[in-house]
Motif scaffolding. Structure first.
Motif, short mmCIF file in Angstrom:
data_model
loop_
_atom_site.label_atom_id
_atom_site.label_comp_id
_atom_site.label_asym_id
_atom_site.label_seq_id
_atom_site.Cartn_x
_atom_site.Cartn_y
_atom_site.Cartn_z
N TRP A 189 0.87 -1.17 0.00
CA TRP A 189 0.00 0.00 0.00
C TRP A 189 0.90 1.22 0.00
CZ3 TRP A 189 -4.75 0.68 3.75
CH2 TRP A 189 -5.47 1.84 3.38
N LEU A 190 1.11 1.79 -1.17
CA LEU A 190 2.02 2.92 -1.34
C LEU A 190 1.20 4.18 -1.56
CD1 LEU A 190 5.15 3.34 -1.56
CD2 LEU A 190 4.84 3.33 -4.04
N GLY A 191 1.39 5.15 -0.69
CA GLY A 191 0.61 6.37 -0.79
C GLY A 191 1.01 7.24 -1.96
N SER A 204 -10.70 4.41 -3.48
CA SER A 204 -11.21 5.58 -2.78
C SER A 204 -10.05 6.42 -2.27
CB SER A 204 -12.09 5.17 -1.60
OG SER A 204 -12.53 6.29 -0.88
N GLU A 205 -10.26 7.75 -2.25
CA GLU A 205 -9.31 8.65 -1.61
C GLU A 205 -9.60 8.79 -0.12
OE1 GLU A 205 -8.33 12.29 -3.58
OE2 GLU A 205 -8.81 11.47 -5.57
N ASN A 206 -10.70 8.20 0.33
CA ASN A 206 -11.05 8.20 1.76
C ASN A 206 -10.34 7.03 2.43
OD1 ASN A 206 -12.92 6.96 4.00
ND2 ASN A 206 -13.42 9.14 3.92
N PHE A 207 -9.53 7.31 3.45
CA PHE A 207 -8.73 6.26 4.06
C PHE A 207 -9.59 5.14 4.63
CE2 PHE A 207 -7.05 4.47 8.04
CZ PHE A 207 -5.98 3.74 7.53
N ASP A 208 -10.63 5.46 5.35
CA ASP A 208 -11.45 4.43 5.98
C ASP A 208 -12.08 3.50 4.95
OD1 ASP A 208 -10.94 5.27 8.62
OD2 ASP A 208 -12.51 6.80 8.48
N LEU A 232 2.10 5.34 4.18
CA LEU A 232 1.26 6.53 4.09
C LEU A 232 1.83 7.69 4.88
CD1 LEU A 232 -2.34 4.99 4.33
CD2 LEU A 232 -0.96 5.43 2.30
N LEU A 233 2.92 7.46 5.61
CA LEU A 233 3.62 8.50 6.38
C LEU A 233 2.71 9.12 7.44
CD1 LEU A 233 5.79 10.24 3.62
CD2 LEU A 233 6.30 8.20 4.99
N GLU A 234 1.77 8.35 7.95
CA GLU A 234 0.92 8.76 9.07
C GLU A 234 0.78 7.56 9.99
OE1 GLU A 234 -2.68 11.05 8.47
OE2 GLU A 234 -2.10 11.44 6.39
N ASN A 235 1.39 7.64 11.17
CA ASN A 235 1.41 6.46 12.03
C ASN A 235 0.02 6.03 12.49
OD1 ASN A 235 1.16 8.71 13.67
ND2 ASN A 235 2.74 8.09 15.14
N PHE A 252 3.81 -4.60 7.91
CA PHE A 252 5.17 -4.14 7.66
C PHE A 252 5.13 -2.61 7.52
CE2 PHE A 252 5.21 -8.49 6.11
CZ PHE A 252 6.43 -8.97 6.58
N THR A 253 5.80 -1.92 8.42
CA THR A 253 5.83 -0.46 8.28
C THR A 253 6.68 -0.07 7.08
OG1 THR A 253 6.19 1.64 9.35
CG2 THR A 253 7.80 -0.08 9.85
N GLY A 254 6.12 0.83 6.29
CA GLY A 254 6.87 1.49 5.24
C GLY A 254 6.90 2.99 5.51
N ASP A 255 6.67 3.35 6.79
CA ASP A 255 6.55 4.75 7.20
C ASP A 255 7.94 5.29 7.53
OD1 ASP A 255 6.14 7.18 8.47
OD2 ASP A 255 4.25 6.55 9.37
#
Length: 390
Positions: A189-191, A204-208, A232-235, A252-255
């Protein structure tokens, strides 16, 4: 001399003196209690005259030596991912050769492991007319990786983002591919901060709403999904995903902004790691992860937290050009003999950015060979117009 002239953001110059201490290397690859993939860069060969934008020359010896460097520090490798400039200089034929070589070398190194990026980047998004086109492209790349004996990381697809009309289209495509894989796959999942063409991924552009979709894909295919990398750079968004993953499916964090706290966890849950910044700070990350495995939180935090400001600088907007900072540090630390990149991507950042990276790398103890780093940074700065005669 342990100093050089660095430019400041206000246009002035300063004499900067090195203060950092290189991180010691382990005698043998350490053991971690987190799965830690380092997404690795490729080293261009500036002495071979190929098309640098479409068919760049690769220095295979230096590229593979860097993989051995990462393995020696205990990392798994996330091969042929966006850190290797997939879709930004490294085309599918070059990625195939990279995957072949890395899988071959891994078989010769005790304990070495990797997973390989499989996407649709040989299909131009504008050439994709249907979901079947996207499926065929994924089938080709996943089939290649598994045919070579590797495990796939199912990379986000620009073509799918272009042709999908709904969340159901994502469910359909991912279900088709996951239903065919021989081995478990890591989803990706790459932002859109990493790739603007991925805006609205998962329908969707809505995260939920996107989260509900990806979780439904994982639940429907949980026997084929090892985990998911989220960048997504948001923890808070990563924690929301992590808390809802089915039992046995890994996060897996990619943050590259918040990895220290996400890897440490909240006392109940934690993230594993698949990070581009590990390429640039490998000795520090290795020491920190080894300490975490021994429940030595003071050492873990003391070593890894100073790398976070450096990572945030490297990955600052426009984030997709972070590879330039990663390769700068590889050059400064002696892992390659030049500072050039496929597609000339070293030009994507400017001298002020590189000066800030140098300062932060020194403060984070990331400069492995300070004298070499000083010499090379002086030469770069001189080339870019910052006089070093003072």
């Amino acid at each position: 001399m342990t100093s050089l002239t660095l430019p400041r953001q206000d246009g002035s110059l300063e004499q900067y003196r090195l203060t950092g201490t290189p991180i010691e290397r382990p005698n043998t690859p350490p053991t971690f209690n987190r799965i830690a993939y380092a997404a690795a860069h490729v080293v261009s060969d500036p002495l071979k005259d190929l098309d640098p934008w479409g068919n760049p020359a690769i220095d295979w010896d230096a590229t593979m030596a860097f993989r051995h460097h990462l393995w020696s520090l205990g990392f798994k490798i996330a091969e042929a991912m966006d850190t290797a400039q997939r879709g930004m200089g490294l085309a599918w034929p070059g990625a195939q050769e990279l995957i072949r070589r890395s899988l071959s070398d891994a078989r010769q190194v005790a304990g070495a492991d990797l997973a390989c990026g499989a996407g649709t980047d040989h299909l131009a998004p504008t050439d994709a007319r249907s979901l079947d086109d996207v499926i065929a492209a994924y089938e080709e790349q996943v089939g290649f990786v598994e045919g070579e004996g590797g495990r796939a990381i199912m990379m986000a697809s620009r073509a799918l983002a272009r042709v999908a009309q709904s969340a159901d289209d994502y469910r359909f495509v991912y279900g088709r591919i996951l239903g065919q894989t021989r081995h478990k796959v890591v989803l990706h999942w790459l932002g859109d901060m990493f790739d603007p063409q991925l805006r609205g991924y998962w329908g969707s552009e809505n995260f939920d709403q996107a989260l509900d979709t990806v979780l439904s894909i994982i639940e429907a295919n949980r026997d084929k999904v090892e985990g998911i990398k989220i960048s997504l750079l948001e923890n808070a968004k990563e924690v929301a995903l992590r808390n809802r993953l089915p039992e046995g499916v890994l996060c897996f964090t990619g943050d590259d902004f918040n990895y220290a706290e996400l890897i440490e966890g909240d006392g109940t849950k934690y993230s594993h790691a698949l990070l581009g910044i590990f390429d640039a700070v490998a000795p520090s990350a290795s020491k920190a992860l080894a300490a975490l495995a021994k429940d030595d939180l003071a050492t873990f935090r003391g070593v890894i937290e100073p790398t976070v400001p450096l990572s945030r600088k490297i990955f600052e907007a426009p984030t997709q050009y972070y590879k330039a900072g990663v390769v700068l540090l590889a050059w400064l630390n002696g892992h390659q003999r030049h500072f050039t990149m496929p597609a000339g991507m070293q030009s994507a950042r400017g001298v002020l950015h590189y000066a800030d990276i140098f300062r932060l790398a020194d403060r984070a103890n990331v400069l492995d060979r300070p004298e070499l780093a000083l010499q090379r940074m002086k030469s770069l700065l001189s080339t870019l117009g910052v006089d070093q005669s003072a």
